[in-house]
Design a protein around this motif. Structure first.
Motif, short mmCIF file in Angstrom:
data_model
loop_
_atom_site.label_atom_id
_atom_site.label_comp_id
_atom_site.label_asym_id
_atom_site.label_seq_id
_atom_site.Cartn_x
_atom_site.Cartn_y
_atom_site.Cartn_z
N LEU A 1 5.95 20.38 -2.65
CA LEU A 1 4.62 20.04 -2.12
C LEU A 1 4.33 18.56 -2.39
O LEU A 1 3.84 17.84 -1.50
CB LEU A 1 3.53 20.90 -2.79
N PHE B 1 0.81 -1.21 0.00
CA PHE B 1 0.00 0.00 0.00
C PHE B 1 0.86 1.27 0.00
O PHE B 1 0.60 2.20 -0.77
CB PHE B 1 -0.94 0.01 1.21
N LEU C 1 3.61 15.42 0.42
CA LEU C 1 2.24 14.89 0.30
C LEU C 1 2.27 13.39 0.02
O LEU C 1 1.49 12.62 0.60
CB LEU C 1 1.53 15.62 -0.84
N VAL D 1 -3.67 7.85 5.55
CA VAL D 1 -4.75 6.95 5.07
C VAL D 1 -4.56 5.55 5.66
O VAL D 1 -5.53 4.90 6.08
CB VAL D 1 -4.78 6.92 3.52
N LEU E 1 -4.99 -3.68 4.30
CA LEU E 1 -4.18 -3.08 3.22
C LEU E 1 -2.88 -3.89 3.08
O LEU E 1 -2.26 -4.24 4.09
CB LEU E 1 -3.89 -1.62 3.53
N PHE F 1 -7.43 3.74 7.83
CA PHE F 1 -8.11 2.55 7.28
C PHE F 1 -7.56 1.23 7.86
O PHE F 1 -8.34 0.35 8.22
CB PHE F 1 -8.03 2.53 5.75
N ALA G 1 1.63 20.67 -9.05
CA ALA G 1 2.30 20.89 -7.76
C ALA G 1 3.82 20.88 -7.96
O ALA G 1 4.34 20.15 -8.82
CB ALA G 1 1.91 19.80 -6.78
N ALA H 1 0.38 11.56 3.02
CA ALA H 1 -0.99 11.07 2.75
C ALA H 1 -1.11 9.55 2.92
O ALA H 1 -2.04 9.08 3.59
CB ALA H 1 -1.45 11.51 1.36
N PRO H 2 -0.17 8.74 2.37
CA PRO H 2 -0.31 7.28 2.58
C PRO H 2 -0.23 6.90 4.07
O PRO H 2 -0.96 6.01 4.51
CB PRO H 2 0.89 6.70 1.81
N ILE I 1 0.85 7.08 -6.50
CA ILE I 1 -0.41 7.66 -7.00
C ILE I 1 -0.51 9.14 -6.60
O ILE I 1 -0.81 10.00 -7.42
CB ILE I 1 -1.61 6.85 -6.44
N VAL I 2 -0.23 9.41 -5.33
CA VAL I 2 -0.36 10.79 -4.84
C VAL I 2 0.64 11.70 -5.55
O VAL I 2 0.28 12.80 -6.01
CB VAL I 2 -0.18 10.83 -3.30
N ALA J 1 0.52 3.86 -2.96
CA ALA J 1 -0.20 5.09 -2.62
C ALA J 1 0.71 6.31 -2.84
O ALA J 1 0.26 7.34 -3.37
CB ALA J 1 -0.68 5.04 -1.18
N ALA K 1 -0.42 12.25 -9.28
CA ALA K 1 -1.58 13.13 -9.44
C ALA K 1 -1.21 14.57 -9.08
O ALA K 1 -1.61 15.52 -9.77
CB ALA K 1 -2.72 12.64 -8.57
N ALA K 2 -0.43 14.75 -8.01
CA ALA K 2 -0.06 16.10 -7.58
C ALA K 2 0.79 16.79 -8.65
O ALA K 2 0.54 17.95 -9.00
CB ALA K 2 0.69 16.04 -6.25
#
Lengths: 154, 498
Positions: A121, A100, A125, A133, A145, A137, A117, A129-130, A107-108, A104, A111-112
């Motif tokens: 930053l 995970f 992030l 999360v 996960l 979760f 970004a 963020a992972p 992915i973050v 993750a 996308a950023a």
């Protein structure tokens, strides 16, 4: 990705035709007149009707004009919209192998960066963020996960 | 009385109170971020509700949606970008007030009248639902079929798009609902050999895909919203009591219209706000002031959108028919938690129903202090760059979908539905109708097939009972209404040309 009403209408009519045909081939329930075929055939018929009407432009006058895409860029710029579903596909394929945290983070970060970004930053992030999360979760909600090659440190 | 005491005990449980507070903050933050709708906020919460007690799960949905609808007013007022579609109706008015230096009054009116609207909507739910429940006990599959069909037709009628496209979206949703083995014969339908499709398409991946992923996809190709200028706010609630007295009639009209639109299956808070704002302008003594920063429309539409939220639960709780997209999500959560919607819910699980009412009131009361805090923090939260919010949302979509069944196929489905939602929206197909089709598909089919089997294929019993005859004529009216409008418009244009 704006398409003409003719294309979307014909696509829907084709889909309706396929649904009705597929539905008609379903086996009937012994001793009953109505079975699993009835509903798909009804929907298929409705889709054919709607698709043809859309293709002929019926009902177009009711529509509110859509907000235009950013026109400063080339048409290939529109393909950027495919990044989020692409990242989800990547998650589904890679998370069991990479784990995970790494998936993750990738992915973050992707996308950023795609959204403009700066690395100062995107990198924090992608690390923070992972962890957040995962804590919510996996730790709190007990969602299994995958650990992969980099398990969480707790 | 015992049920009421039990309901208070259920709500005062620590896990429920924590769930209410946490989802309130979450709803306020997500609703205030431009482009993130209340529906999306609620859809992303569903995986979390899997792990909560039934009352805590419902509390999160109620609180987060109420807060998100209010806080959608904040970016609308300060940036002219509505945070949620429900705020779009009066965004220009609120922004005009900000330009006149009346941001506090506009935001305060949004907050104050949202809370009042929410409480009045809850009262309507308390009064109406048990009355209708008694009537609904005598309903058979014919009435349920027509009710579900009417719900789907209303969703197409209120869509701000071509009614034909809305009907096509709804049919597409029903077609997705056909996938799997949940049909009269238990035959695998449209699974194409994919084992994961045998169980059918779960509404949650579809909802997360069309509402959240498609939003991130849109963010990839549209320009970022402008930055919020730094500013300090004065007293937020100052002058609101004066407005309540001055615009009393408008407030009540907004509440009542909101309740009616909320009860209507398929029509939600955004439609309530549009209708109420239009009515406010039409019947105002000062219609010329609308658009120049006049608070009257904000009072009426702000009350209306929150009132519709609570009354939208009436058809959802009674018949399992969503009042709007948020209650469509809530129905999934109700089933998941064993609180299956239906008239017996009010007799057999009365304490849970009372608990739900208390949560509604509580959510609307805490909205005022938390809303004031949110308005004061708005300049900081609204400055969060889109490039830091959207990546976290895409990650939450993946993990949230996985959490619903520990199945990676759900993550793949979320991506697919993201693409479907994005393409549909770009081409004027309303995604709300698609979602309602997916959520209500099995219910419509089950009642349709059972009714056909009962009647031995004869269509007459569908319209023989008085209630089913009324529902059938309303449904057919809804189906033929757009065609009538189209023919009328065409005739008028011809007459004008001649």
């Amino acid at each position: 990705m704006q398409l003409s009403d003719r294309i979307t209408g014909l696509f829907l009519a084709g889909l309706g035709l396929a649904a009705a045909w597929g539905g008609s081939r379903l086996p009937a329930v012994p001793g009953q007149d109505v079975g699993p075929a009835a509903f798909p055939m009804l929907i298929g018929g409705g889709l054919i009707l709607c698709g043809v009407m859309i293709a002929f432009g019926i009902g177009h006058s009711f529509e509110v004009p859509e907000e235009a895409e950013d026109e400063r860029h080339s048409s290939a710029y529109g393909l950027r919209a495919l990044l989020p579903p692409g990242l989800l596909l990547f998650y589904a394929l890679a998370v069991d192998h990479l784990g995970f945290m790494l998936t993750a983070a990738f992915i973050v970060a992707s996308a950023a960066l795609a959204l403009g970004a700066k690395p100062k930053l995107a990198v924090p992030l992608a690390i923070g963020a992972p962890i957040f999360v995962h804590a919510v979760f996996a730790k709190l909600l007990r969602v299994p996960l995958a650990d992969g090659i980099l398990p969480a440190f707790w | 009385m015992n049920d009421m005491i039990e309901a208070v005990r259920l709500v005062l449980a620590w896990d429920v109170l924590i769930a209410i507070m946490a989802s309130a903050v979450y709803g306020l933050v997500v609703g205030s971020l431009p482009g993130l709708s209340a529906t999306m906020a609620t859809a992303l919460l569903v995986p979390v509700t899997f792990y909560l007690s039934p009352i805590a799960a419902i509390a999160t949905i109620i609180t987060a949606s109420a807060m998100a609808i209010f806080s959608g007013d904040i970016p609308g007022c300060l940036l002219r970008i509505p945070g949620t579609p429900a705020s779009a109706a009066y965004t220009d008015e609120a922004y005009a007030m900000t330009r006149k230096g009346q941001a506090e009054l506009a935001l305060g009116a949004g907050l104050w009248f949202s809370a009042i609207g929410g409480i009045v909507g809850t009262i309507s739910l308390v009064v109406m639902a048990p009355m209708l429940a008694e009537m609904a006990l005598s309903f058979s599959t014919y009435e349920y079929f027509w009710l579900a069909f009417l719900g789907l037709m209303c969703a197409t009628l209120v869509a701000r798009s071509s009614p034909i496209k809305a009907i096509a979206s709804m049919l597409l949703g029903l077609l997705f609902a056909c996938i799997g083995m949940e049909n009269p014969a238990g035959t695998p339908r449209f699974v194409f050999g994919v084992t994961n499709l045998l169980g059918g398409i779960e509404p949650i991946p579809a909802l997360v895909g069309v509402f959240a992923v498609s939003e991130v996809m849109r963010a990839m190709v549209t320009a970022a919203p402008p930055k919020l200028p730094d500013r300090k706010f004065g007293s937020i609630l100052k002058g609101q009591w004066g407005l309540t007295k001055k615009y009393q009639w408008q407030m009540w009209r907004g509440n009542i219209v909101g309740i009616i639109i909320g009860v209507l299956p398929g029509a939600g808070a955004d439609m309530a706000a549009w209708v109420s704002y239009a009515m406010s302008k039409k019947w105002s003594k000062e219609p010329e002031k609308f658009g120049t920063g006049h608070v009257e429309g904000l009072v009426e539409a702000g009350a209306s959108n929150n009132a519709s939220l609570a009354s939208g639960w009436v058809p959802a709780l009674l018949f399992g028919i969503p009042g709007d997209t948020i209650t469509a999500i809530a129905i999934g959560v109700l089933y998941m938690k064993g609180l299956n919607p239906g008239p017996t819910l009010f007799t057999e699980r009365a304490s849970s129903m009372y608990a739900l009412y208390i949560i509604f009131v509580l959510a609307n009361i805490i909205m005022i202090p938390l809303g004031i805090a949110m308005i004061r923090l708005a300049s900081r939260i609204l400055r969060a760059p889109r490039s830091s919010v959207m990546p976290v949302i895409i990650l939450l979509c993946a993990v949230g979908a996985f959490a619903t069944g520990a199945n990676l196929f759900s993550v793949f489905l979320v991506g697919v539905f993201g693409c479907v939602g994005y393409v549909m929206e770009r081409n004027g197909y309303p995604v709300a109708a698609l979602v309602l089709g997916i959520v209500m598909g099995s219910m419509v089919e089950q009642n349709f097939i059972t009714s056909l089997i009962k009647s031995d294929g004869n269509p007459l019993p569908f319209i023989e009972r008085p209630v089913s005859a009324v529902l059938a004529s309303l449904t057919l009216g809804a189906l033929l209404w757009p065609a009538g409008v189209w023919v009328f418009n065409r005739m008028q244009r011809r007459r004008a040309a001649a």
